[in-house]
Design an enzyme around this catalytic site. Structure first.
Site, PDB file in Angstrom:
ATOM      1  N   GLU A  91       0.834  -1.214   0.000  1.00 24.19           N
ATOM      2  CA  GLU A  91       0.000   0.000   0.000  1.00 24.19           C
ATOM      3  C   GLU A  91       0.863   1.256   0.000  1.00 24.19           C
ATOM      4  OE1 GLU A  91      -3.701  -0.190   1.975  1.00 24.19           O
ATOM      5  OE2 GLU A  91      -3.800  -2.370   1.778  1.00 24.19           O
TER       6      GLU A  91
HETATM    7  N1  CAA Z   1      -6.794  11.487  -3.752  1.00 22.36           N
HETATM    8  C1  CAA Z   1      -7.313  11.906  -4.926  1.00 22.36           C
HETATM    9  N2  CAA Z   1      -6.578  12.100  -6.033  1.00 22.36           N
HETATM   10  C2  CAA Z   1      -5.261  11.838  -5.960  1.00 22.36           C
HETATM   11  C3  CAA Z   1      -4.637  11.401  -4.779  1.00 22.36           C
HETATM   12  C4  CAA Z   1      -5.480  11.220  -3.638  1.00 22.36           C
HETATM   13  N3  CAA Z   1      -4.996  10.782  -2.471  1.00 22.36           N
HETATM   14  N4  CAA Z   1      -3.326  11.236  -5.015  1.00 22.36           N
HETATM   15  C5  CAA Z   1      -3.116  11.557  -6.313  1.00 22.36           C
HETATM   16  N5  CAA Z   1      -4.290  11.914  -6.866  1.00 22.36           N
HETATM   17  C6  CAA Z   1      -4.526  12.382  -8.233  1.00 22.36           C
HETATM   18  C7  CAA Z   1      -3.787  13.709  -8.483  1.00 22.36           C
HETATM   19  O1  CAA Z   1      -4.557  14.812  -8.067  1.00 22.36           O
HETATM   20  C8  CAA Z   1      -3.616  13.671  -9.994  1.00 22.36           C
HETATM   21  O2  CAA Z   1      -4.822  14.043 -10.620  1.00 22.36           O
HETATM   22  P1  CAA Z   1      -4.850  15.214 -11.761  1.00 22.36           P
HETATM   23  O3  CAA Z   1      -3.911  14.793 -12.845  1.00 22.36           O
HETATM   24  O4  CAA Z   1      -6.293  15.247 -12.168  1.00 22.36           O
HETATM   25  O5  CAA Z   1      -4.385  16.465 -11.082  1.00 22.36           O
HETATM   26  C9  CAA Z   1      -3.430  12.187 -10.284  1.00 22.36           C
HETATM   27  O6  CAA Z   1      -3.976  11.470  -9.177  1.00 22.36           O
HETATM   28  C10 CAA Z   1      -1.992  11.801 -10.483  1.00 22.36           C
HETATM   29  O7  CAA Z   1      -1.302  12.164  -9.311  1.00 22.36           O
HETATM   30  P2  CAA Z   1       0.257  12.435  -9.267  1.00 22.36           P
HETATM   31  O8  CAA Z   1       0.647  13.387 -10.361  1.00 22.36           O
HETATM   32  O9  CAA Z   1       0.596  12.793  -7.880  1.00 22.36           O
HETATM   33  O10 CAA Z   1       0.824  10.995  -9.684  1.00 22.36           O
HETATM   34  P3  CAA Z   1       2.258  10.387  -9.559  1.00 22.36           P
HETATM   35  O11 CAA Z   1       2.517   9.554 -10.764  1.00 22.36           O
HETATM   36  O12 CAA Z   1       3.249  11.438  -9.193  1.00 22.36           O
HETATM   37  O13 CAA Z   1       2.063   9.299  -8.366  1.00 22.36           O
HETATM   38  C11 CAA Z   1       2.063   8.446  -6.176  1.00 22.36           C
HETATM   39  C12 CAA Z   1       1.710   9.609  -7.109  1.00 22.36           C
HETATM   40  C13 CAA Z   1       1.723   8.956  -4.786  1.00 22.36           C
HETATM   41  C14 CAA Z   1       3.514   8.084  -6.264  1.00 22.36           C
HETATM   42  C15 CAA Z   1       1.178   7.223  -6.548  1.00 22.36           C
HETATM   43  O14 CAA Z   1       1.544   6.674  -7.803  1.00 22.36           O
HETATM   44  C16 CAA Z   1       1.200   6.119  -5.518  1.00 22.36           C
HETATM   45  O15 CAA Z   1       0.546   6.231  -4.488  1.00 22.36           O
HETATM   46  N6  CAA Z   1       1.954   5.043  -5.793  1.00 22.36           N
HETATM   47  C17 CAA Z   1       1.987   3.870  -4.899  1.00 22.36           C
HETATM   48  C18 CAA Z   1       0.937   2.891  -5.274  1.00 22.36           C
HETATM   49  C19 CAA Z   1       0.653   1.936  -4.173  1.00 22.36           C
HETATM   50  O16 CAA Z   1       0.422   2.314  -3.027  1.00 22.36           O
HETATM   51  N7  CAA Z   1       0.607   0.660  -4.519  1.00 22.36           N
HETATM   52  C20 CAA Z   1       0.254  -0.358  -3.571  1.00 22.36           C
HETATM   53  C21 CAA Z   1      -0.480  -1.451  -4.229  1.00 22.36           C
HETATM   54  S1  CAA Z   1      -1.969  -1.927  -3.484  1.00 22.36           S
HETATM   55  C22 CAA Z   1      -1.591  -3.007  -2.234  1.00 22.36           C
HETATM   56  O17 CAA Z   1      -0.483  -3.098  -1.782  1.00 22.36           O
HETATM   57  C23 CAA Z   1      -2.764  -3.721  -1.696  1.00 22.36           C
HETATM   58  C24 CAA Z   1      -2.502  -5.023  -1.052  1.00 22.36           C
HETATM   59  O18 CAA Z   1      -2.610  -6.069  -1.671  1.00 22.36           O
HETATM   60  C25 CAA Z   1      -2.217  -5.080   0.407  1.00 22.36           C
END
Ligand code: CAA
Length: 380
Positions: free
Chosen positions: A363
């Site tokens: 996550e």
């Molecule tokens: N709420 C709403 N919108 C959001 C948001 C949030 N918390 N975070 C980002 N966004 C939106 C942004 O506003 C943006 O939208 P717009 O283009 O319309 O403005 C869009 O999403 C893209 O955001 P970023 O430009 O910030 O994207 P990024 O490529 O820089 O990535 C990141 C951001 C935080 C690194 C994200 O990619 C991320 O969280 N990565 C990790 C993914 C992850 O947690 N994976 C885990 C897998 S699931 C798992 O583990 C489950 C399990 O089995 C236990």
């Protein structure tokens, strides 16, 4: 901020603690060793209401607040983090995602079964080349007539083989990048949906983690969640809440190891006295207690932010970052306090140490939490 617990919170804490001690503790070492999913215990968790704690009772859930959920997560994680990850994914990612963004039909058809524990859910975002970089989805879902056609592979999926319903993130309009991504509800057994091999893991070995393969899977249009292109925002919003659940899991792992180490230090003797009388051990316990209390405050703060309908992206990421570090540090110290006994299975702390590591990875890794936190603080 007031962190005092109500009578109801205390009752939930006691119920979760009793369940964990009576039902999860027996066999936890064997399940870890054999990588055996706690099937019967997960069924019981559903019956006791632990799998849909925050869902509105009209959809079969417990109608509880997020604080109740993290309290229960902590207690269950003290004993069995493999069981608590099932609980976390089902509650925070799948049930919450469907309740917040699903249609009424989707809620009737899927959420009611997931909230009651009759069915289990999985959340499928990660891919071989899209873990932290979640926008780079290679799985595609292109429109064809009255349905979508889903193709691709998902990796490291919790509840991979035991789930009944899967929330799958896929790219529909590659030219729009993350704005072209969608989220879909997929049912186990649909033609073209295959479950890959089970991962052999370091920790949380009782949970079943698989890769999933989709080949020309026909997905009805009514199974898309939200507007066309909402999938990436959906994943981010769901994960923001999920991180509070994993923070609570990390807190529980830390607290479980600390409690075991404290008790052990009061009975184990060396140099003519119980080892807790040596400052080398007492100071370790002081640090562990302080860090766990600080982690608990961060977890409760994030849960309260969510309950108060405030933004919890920042507080959830801080809680996960800190609690997972505390889980790692505390479990290592718990093994150290146990000495040679800490290195063997029957004392539980070596398992908790192995389980702790995943809380810094899934996550969103610790580095991802730092991206979320630094972006939020630099925005001001
Ligand atoms: N709420 C709403 N919108 C959001 C948001 C949030 N918390 N975070 C980002 N966004 C939106 C942004 O506003 C943006 O939208 P717009 O283009 O319309 O403005 C869009 O999403 C893209 O955001 P970023 O430009 O910030 O994207 P990024 O490529 O820089 O990535 C990141 C951001 C935080 C690194 C994200 O990619 C991320 O969280 N990565 C990790 C993914 C992850 O947690 N994976 C885990 C897998 S699931 C798992 O583990 C489950 C399990 O089995 C236990």
């Amino acid at each position: 901020m007031d962190f005092s617990l109500t009578e109801e919170h205390l009752m939930i804490q006691e119920a979760a603690r009793d369940f964990a001690r009576a039902e999860l503790l027996p066999g936890v070492i064997e399940r870890d060793e054999k990588q055996e999913f706690p099937k019967d215990q997960v069924k019981q968790m559903g019956e006791l209401g632990f799998l849909g704690m925050m869902v509105d009772p009209k959809y079969g859930g417990g109608g509880m607040d997020t604080l109740s959920y993290v309290i229960a997560m902590e207690e269950i994680s003290k004993i069995d983090a493999s069981a608590s990850v099932v609980m976390s994914v089902n509650n925070s990612l799948v049930c919450w995602g469907l309740e917040a963004y699903g249609t009424e039909e989707q809620k009737e058809k899927y959420l009611t079964k997931l909230a009651s524990g009759e069915s289990i859910g999985a959340f499928c975002l990660s891919e071989p080349e899209a873990g932290s970089d979640a926008t780079s989805q290679k799985t595609t879902a292109f429109e064809k007539d009255d349905h979508y056609v889903l193709n691709g592979t998902k990796n490291w999926i919790t509840n991979g083989s035991t789930a009944d319903f899967y929330l799958v993130i896929a790219q529909t309009h590659p030219e729009l990048k993350h704005k072209g991504i969608n989220a879909f509800i997929i049912e186990k057994g649909w033609e073209g949906f295959e479950i890959g091999a089970k991962e052999q893991k370091l920790g949380i070995r009782g949970s079943d983690t698989h890769s999933l393969m989709f080949t020309d899977v026909k997905v009805p249009k009514e199974n898309r969640i939200g507007e066309d292109g909402f999938g990436f925002k959906f994943a981010m919003k769901v994960l923001a809440g999920g991180r509070i659940g994993i923070a609570a899991q990390a807190l529980g792992i830390a607290a479980g190891a600390y409690e075991l180490a404290k008790e052990y230090s009061k009975v184990r003797k060396s140099f003519g006295t119980e080892i807790c009388n040596h400052q080398a051990i007492a100071f370790k316990l002081a640090d562990m207690h302080t860090q766990i209390e600080a982690a608990r405050m961060l977890v409760y703060k994030a849960a309260k932010d969510k309950d108060n309908k405030e933004n919890y992206d920042l507080s959830g990421a801080m809680a996960k970052l800190y609690a997972s570090q505390v889980a790692m540090d505390t479990t290592i110290e718990a093994v150290q306090i146990h000495g040679g006994n800490g290195y063997v299975k029957e004392y539980h702390v070596e398992r908790l140490m192995r389980d702790a590591k995943i809380t810094q990875i899934y996550e969103g890794t610790s580095e991802i939490q730092k991206i979320v936190i630094s972006r939020a603080v630099l925005k001001d």
